[in-house]
Scaffold this motif. Structure first.
Motif, PDB file in Angstrom:
ATOM      1  N   LYS A 154       0.839  -1.191   0.000  1.00 36.34           N
ATOM      2  CA  LYS A 154       0.000   0.000   0.000  1.00 36.34           C
ATOM      3  C   LYS A 154       0.880   1.250   0.000  1.00 36.34           C
ATOM      4  CE  LYS A 154      -3.951  -2.093   2.355  1.00 36.34           C
ATOM      5  NZ  LYS A 154      -4.852  -2.045   3.549  1.00 36.34           N
ATOM      6  N   ILE A 165       4.979  -3.609 -11.232  1.00 31.74           N
ATOM      7  CA  ILE A 165       3.836  -2.985 -10.587  1.00 31.74           C
ATOM      8  C   ILE A 165       2.568  -3.334 -11.352  1.00 31.74           C
ATOM      9  CG2 ILE A 165       2.800  -0.826  -9.802  1.00 31.74           C
ATOM     10  CD1 ILE A 165       5.391  -1.470  -8.406  1.00 31.74           C
ATOM     11  N   ASP A 176      -1.762  -3.161 -10.930  1.00 24.32           N
ATOM     12  CA  ASP A 176      -2.888  -2.637 -10.170  1.00 24.32           C
ATOM     13  C   ASP A 176      -3.693  -3.803  -9.588  1.00 24.32           C
ATOM     14  OD1 ASP A 176      -5.119  -1.431  -9.147  1.00 24.32           O
ATOM     15  OD2 ASP A 176      -5.671  -0.364 -10.980  1.00 24.32           O
ATOM     16  N   GLY A 202      -6.502  -3.843  -8.464  1.00 24.05           N
ATOM     17  CA  GLY A 202      -7.902  -3.725  -8.816  1.00 24.05           C
ATOM     18  C   GLY A 202      -8.279  -4.422 -10.110  1.00 24.05           C
ATOM     19  N   LEU A 203      -7.308  -5.042 -10.776  1.00 29.71           N
ATOM     20  CA  LEU A 203      -7.589  -5.726 -12.041  1.00 29.71           C
ATOM     21  C   LEU A 203      -8.499  -6.933 -11.878  1.00 29.71           C
ATOM     22  CD1 LEU A 203      -4.096  -5.746 -13.819  1.00 29.71           C
ATOM     23  CD2 LEU A 203      -6.107  -4.419 -14.454  1.00 29.71           C
ATOM     24  N   THR A 226      -0.710  -1.763 -17.700  1.00 30.18           N
ATOM     25  CA  THR A 226      -1.779  -0.803 -17.953  1.00 30.18           C
ATOM     26  C   THR A 226      -2.980  -1.135 -17.066  1.00 30.18           C
ATOM     27  OG1 THR A 226      -2.636  -2.171 -19.770  1.00 30.18           O
ATOM     28  CG2 THR A 226      -1.040  -0.450 -20.325  1.00 30.18           C
ATOM     29  N   SER A 227      -3.934  -0.214 -16.991  1.00 27.47           N
ATOM     30  CA  SER A 227      -5.060  -0.360 -16.071  1.00 27.47           C
ATOM     31  C   SER A 227      -6.024  -1.467 -16.465  1.00 27.47           C
ATOM     32  CB  SER A 227      -5.821   0.961 -15.978  1.00 27.47           C
ATOM     33  OG  SER A 227      -6.399   1.282 -17.234  1.00 27.47           O
ATOM     34  N   SER A 269      -8.527  -0.968 -18.396  1.00 26.74           N
ATOM     35  CA  SER A 269      -9.850  -0.363 -18.567  1.00 26.74           C
ATOM     36  C   SER A 269     -10.356  -0.463 -20.001  1.00 26.74           C
ATOM     37  CB  SER A 269      -9.812   1.106 -18.136  1.00 26.74           C
ATOM     38  OG  SER A 269      -8.841   1.818 -18.896  1.00 26.74           O
ATOM     39  N   ALA A 300      -5.047  -6.069 -19.577  1.00 30.20           N
ATOM     40  CA  ALA A 300      -3.903  -5.285 -19.094  1.00 30.20           C
ATOM     41  C   ALA A 300      -2.627  -5.778 -19.761  1.00 30.20           C
ATOM     42  CB  ALA A 300      -3.787  -5.405 -17.586  1.00 30.20           C
ATOM     43  N   PHE A 336      -1.706  10.280  -6.976  1.00 26.58           N
ATOM     44  CA  PHE A 336      -1.409   9.020  -7.662  1.00 26.58           C
ATOM     45  C   PHE A 336       0.004   8.646  -7.223  1.00 26.58           C
ATOM     46  CE2 PHE A 336       0.202   6.740 -11.550  1.00 26.58           C
ATOM     47  CZ  PHE A 336      -0.593   5.611 -11.380  1.00 26.58           C
ATOM     48  N   THR A 342      -7.371   3.898  -5.000  1.00 27.66           N
ATOM     49  CA  THR A 342      -8.055   3.136  -6.046  1.00 27.66           C
ATOM     50  C   THR A 342      -9.401   3.748  -6.396  1.00 27.66           C
ATOM     51  OG1 THR A 342      -9.182   1.624  -4.510  1.00 27.66           O
ATOM     52  CG2 THR A 342      -6.939   1.030  -5.207  1.00 27.66           C
ATOM     53  N   SER A 378      -5.706  12.427 -11.092  1.00 29.11           N
ATOM     54  CA  SER A 378      -6.446  11.896 -12.237  1.00 29.11           C
ATOM     55  C   SER A 378      -7.612  12.816 -12.571  1.00 29.11           C
ATOM     56  CB  SER A 378      -6.983  10.501 -11.891  1.00 29.11           C
ATOM     57  OG  SER A 378      -7.999  10.609 -10.903  1.00 29.11           O
TER      58      SER A 378
END
Length: 281
Positions: free
Chosen positions: A47, A68, A70, A72-73, A155-156, A158, A162, A195, A217, A242
């Protein structure tokens, strides 16, 4: 790093550049002593806190390559990403280590495990142990070159699956120079990065980092009042955020008429939702 105690009073931990330099030397020496080797890819799941920055710089000093991703993926994408990058080591908090073991992340390639916090039954060592065995020795700095890998960043996800992108050291050097020259950043400025990875540039740019306590996040859910308090308390000159976060802050500023009086610039990772409102801040 800034937070609040049970009474709502602001509390914070601080570290000087000299202390950060010494701690990252300890981490670099300790990681090499437990068997990590320059060039190896090491996943970092910590964290945003002082340990995150110390570990990142320690890895670079040891010639290692941070990975690294994310968190949250989601489980499936995380497992696929880790299988793709085939990391040699994993540095993470207990929750990340538990997920790694339970879900079988990169089981075939990981050889070195470091837990930031309490270690349970998954083996490896703790960051405290790494610091202990690396406490003595000469300053450490790997002989890395511009073309050597510096990090693997995903990459995120999104807009699809990724993807892992390998950064070389020359890429980061170019980015530091470009950010400094483009935005006229000078040593001694105060940065409020919402960020956390952007804060890694602060040291190279000569800026002090004020790391807020927030859910990084979910940037759109940030409390604008708390950010305003930090801006005023520490005379923040630079803010990185962001578009989602800046939209929330902009709406609050427009509604209340508040201004970030000491802020010279706001840097966004994309087109801000309301440039006119940001300019009035």
């Amino acid at each position: 790093t800034i937070g609040r105690d049970s009474k709502g009073q602001r509390v914070f931990s601080t570290v000087t550049l000299a202390e950060l330099d010494a701690r990252t030397d300890q981490i670099a020496r300790g990681l090499l002593q437990i068997g990590m080797e320059p060039g190896q890819r090491i996943v970092v799941m910590i964290k945003p806190c002082l340990d995150f920055f110390a570990v990142m710089f320690g890895l670079w000093k040891a010639g290692l390559t941070p990975v690294i991703i994310d968190p949250g993926l989601g489980r499936r994408q995380l497992k696929r990403c880790l299988a793709e990058v085939a990391p040699h080591g994993f540095i993470g908090i207990p929750m990340a280590q538990f997920a790694r073991v339970l879900l079988g992340w990169a089981r075939a390639s990981i050889r070195h495990v470091v837990t930031v916090g309490r270690r349970y039954l998954w083996g490896g060592v703790t960051l405290d142990h790494v610091l202990e065995i690396g406490a003595q020795g000469q300053p450490t700095m790997a002989d890395t070159r511009g073309e050597d890998p510096a990090a693997v960043l995903f990459t995120s996800g999104s807009t699809g699956i990724a993807k892992g992108v390998e950064y070389q050291h020359r890429h980061f050097i170019a980015q530091v120079n470009m950010i400094r020259d483009t935005y006229g950043i000078v040593p001694g400025e105060i940065d409020l990065p919402t960020f956390p990875p952007f804060a890694l540039f602060d040291t190279a740019l000569g800026m002090t980092t004020i790391l807020p306590q927030m859910d990084f996040t979910r940037p759109a859910d940030v409390n604008p009042v708390e950010l305003l308090e930090l801006v005023e308390a520490f005379n923040v000159t630079n803010v990185f955020g962001s578009p989602a976060l800046l939209a929330t802050v902009s709406r609050h500023a427009e509604k209340t008429g508040t201004k970030w009086k000491t802020v010279r610039r706001v840097i966004s990772a994309g087109a801000p939702a309301s440039v006119a409102t940001l300019e009035r801040m």
